[in-house]
Design an enzyme around this catalytic site. Structure first.
Site, short mmCIF file in Angstrom:
data_model
loop_
_atom_site.label_atom_id
_atom_site.label_comp_id
_atom_site.label_asym_id
_atom_site.label_seq_id
_atom_site.Cartn_x
_atom_site.Cartn_y
_atom_site.Cartn_z
N SER A 5 0.84 -1.19 0.00
CA SER A 5 0.00 0.00 0.00
C SER A 5 0.88 1.25 0.00
CB SER A 5 -0.94 -0.04 1.22
OG SER A 5 -1.95 0.92 1.09
N ASN A 6 0.34 2.39 0.35
CA ASN A 6 1.12 3.62 0.38
C ASN A 6 0.63 4.52 1.51
OD1 ASN A 6 -1.07 5.45 -0.68
ND2 ASN A 6 -0.91 4.01 -2.41
N ARG A 7 1.25 5.68 1.66
CA ARG A 7 1.02 6.52 2.85
C ARG A 7 -0.21 7.42 2.75
NH1 ARG A 7 5.93 9.89 3.43
NH2 ARG A 7 4.55 10.93 4.90
N SER A 8 -0.99 7.30 1.71
CA SER A 8 -2.17 8.16 1.59
C SER A 8 -3.13 7.97 2.77
CB SER A 8 -2.90 7.85 0.28
OG SER A 8 -4.17 8.47 0.28
N ALA A 63 -4.70 7.55 -4.15
CA ALA A 63 -3.34 7.13 -4.48
C ALA A 63 -3.42 5.65 -4.89
CB ALA A 63 -2.42 7.32 -3.28
#
Ligand code: CTP
Length: 208
Positions: free
Chosen positions: A22-25, A89
């Site tokens: 995943s990502n930091r959004s 994102a």
């Protein structure tokens, strides 16, 4: 009444039953845009990746996890939308294989093969109705305006919100943001660093 479709948050691409990429959004920017659109009296559908945020009052929210699931829901609602804002994102890559169960750590090295996800925004750009307004985000860590302008053209957008995510006081997972809003034609609009709801109101005012 104008209808707006907004995406927000990260996506999760499963590796096995308990792990994902995943990502930091945080989803804060997309949720702020949803709130600002409600203030305008618009009908808002929010397609959200996993976040911890409350649903803004009056918003219809649909929860998804993966990029593929987000694509399915976006294509379901896009035909009736006057405005589409892709603030999510979305993961650019996902594991080729999702293992069922939990992978055991019985090897010394582990190579995870990835494949590209579908670019939802580019597909929307290809199939855009006349009068449908499409706004994308460009999260960049270098050459902000050049990279964002290329994305605007490549994905056939009307606007792109260029977002410098190399600084810790704006962009990903914080309460403030600074954006340069670049239209397909005309001069860019700089929105100085401010609370995301204030930035969102200026984005909504511009696309209106
Ligand atoms: N986006 C999308 N589907 C994807 C990836 C991104 O719809 N699979 C959307 C995002 O919601 C955002 C915009 O496209 O509005 C920016 O995507 P980004 O990944 O930054 O652009 P890319 O074209 O992938 O360029 P790069 O990764 O090289 O910066």
């Amino acid at each position: 009444m104008k209808r707006v479709l907004i995406t927000a948050g990260p996506t999760r691409e499963a590796i096995d039953t308990v792990r994902y990429i995943s990502n930091r959004s945080s989803g804060k920017m997309g949720y702020a845009i949803a709130e600002a659109a409600i203030e305008q009296g618009w009908k808002v559908t929010l397609i959200s990746g996993p976040t911890n945020l409350p649903t803004p009052h009056g918003v219809t929210r649909i929860d998804v996890d993966s990029a593929a699931a987000m694509a399915t829901e976006v294509y379901r609602y896009a035909p009736e939308a006057d405005f589409i804002v892709m603030a999510a994102a979305v993961a650019d890559y996902r594991p080729v294989q999702t293992f069922s169960g939990k992978i055991k750590k019985n090897v010394t090295s582990f190579l995870l093969e990835l494949e590209p996800t579908e670019d939802i925004l580019a597909t929307l750009g290809k199939n855009k109705r006349p009068n449908q307004i499409l706004l994308g985000f460009a999260a960049e860590t270098s050459q902000l305006i050049e990279h964002a302008t290329k994305k605007l053209k490549r994905k056939n957008l009307d606007w792109i919100a260029a977002n410098d995510v190399s600084r810790s006081d704006r962009g990903f997972d914080v309460d403030t943001n600074e954006i340069t809003l670049i239209p397909r034609h005309g001069a860019p609009v700089h929105i100085p660093n401010d609370y995301k709801l204030a930035v969102a109101r200026r984005i909504i005012a511009a696309i209106q």
